[in-house]
Design an enzyme around this catalytic site. Structure first.
Site, PDB file in Angstrom:
ATOM      1  N   GLY A  63      58.936  82.102   6.611  1.00  0.00           N
ATOM      2  CA  GLY A  63      58.391  81.345   5.964  1.00  0.00           C
ATOM      3  C   GLY A  63      59.218  80.609   5.448  1.00  0.00           C
ATOM      4  CB  CYS A  90      62.991  85.609   7.718  1.00  0.00           C
ATOM      5  SG  CYS A  90      64.110  84.903   7.533  1.00  0.00           S
ATOM      6  CE1 TYR A  91      58.821  82.934   1.096  1.00  0.00           C
ATOM      7  CE2 TYR A  91      57.170  84.318   1.479  1.00  0.00           C
ATOM      8  CZ  TYR A  91      57.609  83.903   0.532  1.00  0.00           C
ATOM      9  OH  TYR A  91      57.202  83.216  -0.320  1.00  0.00           O
ATOM     10  CG  HIS A 177      62.980  84.462  12.499  1.00  0.00           C
ATOM     11  ND1 HIS A 177      62.076  83.754  11.641  1.00  0.00           N
ATOM     12  CD2 HIS A 177      64.178  84.100  12.142  1.00  0.00           C
ATOM     13  CE1 HIS A 177      62.017  84.171  10.883  1.00  0.00           C
ATOM     14  NE2 HIS A 177      63.471  83.295  10.619  1.00  0.00           N
ATOM     15  CD  GLU A 179      59.824  85.452  14.659  1.00  0.00           C
ATOM     16  OE1 GLU A 179      60.527  86.251  14.572  1.00  0.00           O
ATOM     17  OE2 GLU A 179      59.972  84.670  13.550  1.00  0.00           O
ATOM     18  CG  ASP A 236      40.117  76.142  28.242  1.00  0.00           C
ATOM     19  OD1 ASP A 236      39.988  76.511  29.122  1.00  0.00           O
ATOM     20  OD2 ASP A 236      40.498  75.272  27.417  1.00  0.00           O
ATOM     21  CE  LYS A 382      43.995  75.918  29.858  1.00  0.00           C
ATOM     22  NZ  LYS A 382      42.542  74.842  28.832  1.00  0.00           N
TER      23      LYS A 382
END
Ligand code: GLN
Length: 526
Positions: A63, A90-91, A177, A179, A236, A382
């Protein structure tokens, strides 16, 4: 619209991602799902007592704040009472440190970019298979000591506390990180956390989702209630409608409003695909005259959009009234094809001073019609929707169809929208898309369409001087539609399309190709 009554998180083992506002938070969710582990994101302010389900593990994201700042966001301490594994990134790690001794301060310099990870304890299940890999750093604050009850299990060149773990509880913190793809083994670390430490089942597949979602819809709607929903011919709404039809058959009523600015033959094509192909209970409403009358004399793009949006709500409500289910039941639900990125957008943690915004796609409809909302794609990205569509027997062509704007060809006819102008634009568009498909380029392009410009240009055809309009072709490549580049067609392809359009579409004397990227231009012209 919090996740408190979320049925998917109750039906699948779920990793809860608490978002502290990092721009990467949603990627944590994506990465886990790539390993068939269901993960869901909620704001860091989520009260655990209001969750309504128990996560298998919790990840606290990065963050932009500093944990020691007065208005910094903090986690509900009940997360520690759940007894499930926790990973702070991290944060998230700094938050763990703040709670356990407040050993966090501003570093002398920011650390941004790659770093080498050195794992001190190779038996630790979090770091299985990832020692010595590159990890991505992005922080300015640092730990200046070990939090009470923790030990160091990994270091990097600049971070003596790159990985920490609690002495007795499964609580982990990492400075980097995992991710982002720059952390080369980051995905594996997230999988290690979810599988080795949280023991989350890797059963998040669209095959399993269909089964569970159909059961959920049946339970939610009950044995008699009816559901209504608008379809557009896009992926969709088609996938959502097919899912509803699988669950409750003809008690689901799909409505296609022909607003007069759809693509060439679109209403007939959608009818054929949805009714004949997919067995969906569809009513097509031809309201084209109504829309075109309202659009008369209007040239401002924003006005066009508003008129089409409002007229749509009006027509849809009127037709919903006309649908009287055979058994005298009332329509109780409105189907909406909301996807997970919209949900993420509405729940992302935007900071202490900002209110969290909610989505109002059909706000008008819901207020007037007193319908409850049903959103079967709400938890899906998606690509998951596309996969689901393929499993439900929807054609590749439809599942991979380019997006089409709600106001349709009205914003691709620049200037006033009249029947004859729409006709020119949709014929040109049809030829263009047909040629793109023939050349095998459709799936390589993210979006392509033709625009009719409100200018006239001189031409010559059969020794006669002509003075007709101009078609602009647009084709873009993008991954997220936030930025886009124009597609580099072969010259011979453009030459062929231009010649076909000028020859086959009355009223066009010239064709141009739009070579502007986004930014500075947008994808659509209006
Ligand atoms: N704001 C904190 C710092 O600068 C955390 C950054 C992050 O989570 N990426 O250290």
């Amino acid at each position: 619209m919090s996740g408190s009554a979320d049925p998917v998180s109750a039906a699948f083992d779920t990793i809860l991602v608490l978002d502290f506002g990092s721009q990467y938070s949603h990627l944590i969710t994506r990465r886990l799902r790539e390993f068939n582990i269901y993960a869901e994101m909620l704001p860091c302010t989520q009260k655990i007592s209001e969750l309504g389900w128990t996560p298998k593990g919790i990840i606290m994201s990065g963050g932009p704040y500093s944990v020691y700042a007065e208005d910094a966001p903090h986690v509900d301490h009940d997360v520690f009472k759940l007894g499930v594994p926790i990973l702070g990134i991290c944060y998230g790690m700094q938050e763990l440190a703040w709670i356990n001794g407040k050993q966090v301060h501003r570093g002398e310099k920011r650390e941004y970019g790659p770093s080498k990870l050195h794992v001190l304890d190779n038996t630790n299940p979090l770091f299985e298979g990832i020692d010595n890999s590159t990890v991505w750093m992005s922080h300015g604050d640092k730990l200046n000591g070990l939090p009470t009850g923790f030990k160091v299990i990994a270091i990097s060149d600049n971070s003596p506390f790159c990985g920490i773990v609690h002495e007795s509880d499964p609580i982990y913190g990492i400075q980097f990180h995992p991710e982002v793809t720059h952390s080369t083994m980051g995905k594996v670390l997230l999988k290690n956390f979810a599988v080795n430490l949280c023991h989350a089942a890797q059963n998040w597949t669209m095959e399993n989702f269909i089964e569970k979602e159909i059961t959920r819809i049946r339970e939610l709607v009950g044995p008699t209630a009816e559901v209504i929903g608008a379809v557009s011919g896009g992926v969709d709404s088609t996938v959502a409608s097919k899912l509803m039809t699988e669950a409750i058959g003809d008690r689901f009523h799909a409505i296609l409003v022909d607003n007069g600015v759809l693509r060439l033959n679109e209403a007939a094509t959608v009818k054929k695909t949805l009714v004949d192909g997919l067995g969906i209970n569809l009513t097509v409403i031809d309201a084209s005259e109504e829309f075109l009358t309202k659009l008369k004399g209007v040239t401002d793009p924003e006005k066009k959009r508003k008129i089409i949006g409002n007229t749509f709500i009006h027509v849809f409500e009127r037709e919903a009234e006309n649908i009287k289910p055979k058994d005298g039941q009332e329509i109780q639900y409105l189907l909406q094809g909301t996807l997970y990125p919209d949900v993420i957008e509405s729940i992302s943690f935007k900071g202490p001073s900002q209110t969290i915004k909610t989505h109002h796609n059909v706000g008008g409809l819901l207020e007037d019609m007193k319908l409850k909302l049903i959103e079967p794609l709400r938890e899906l990205f998606k690509d998951e929707v596309r996969h689901l569509g393929e499993l439900l027997g929807i054609s590749h062509e439809l599942v991979w169809r380019h997006p089409f704007p709600g106001p349709g060809i009205a914003i691709r006819v620049l200037g006033e929208v009249t029947k004859s102008q729409v006709e020119i634009a949709r014929k040109a568009d049809y030829i263009y898309i047909e040629e793109i498909r023939k050349a095998g380029l459709y799936d390589k392009i993210s979006q392509a369409f033709a625009c009719l410009l409100p200018v006239k240009s001189v031409g010559v055809m059969g020794d006669q001087r002509t003075y007709e309009q101009v078609i602009a072709l647009r084709a873009i490549e993008t991954t997220d539609f936030m930025t886009a580049d124009w597609y580099p067609f072969e010259h011979s392809f453009l030459k062929n399309v231009a010649s076909r359009i000028v020859n086959e579409v009355d009223g066009v004397a010239r064709v141009t190709y739009d070579i502007t990227s986004k930014p500075p231009a947008t994808v659509e012209w209006e």
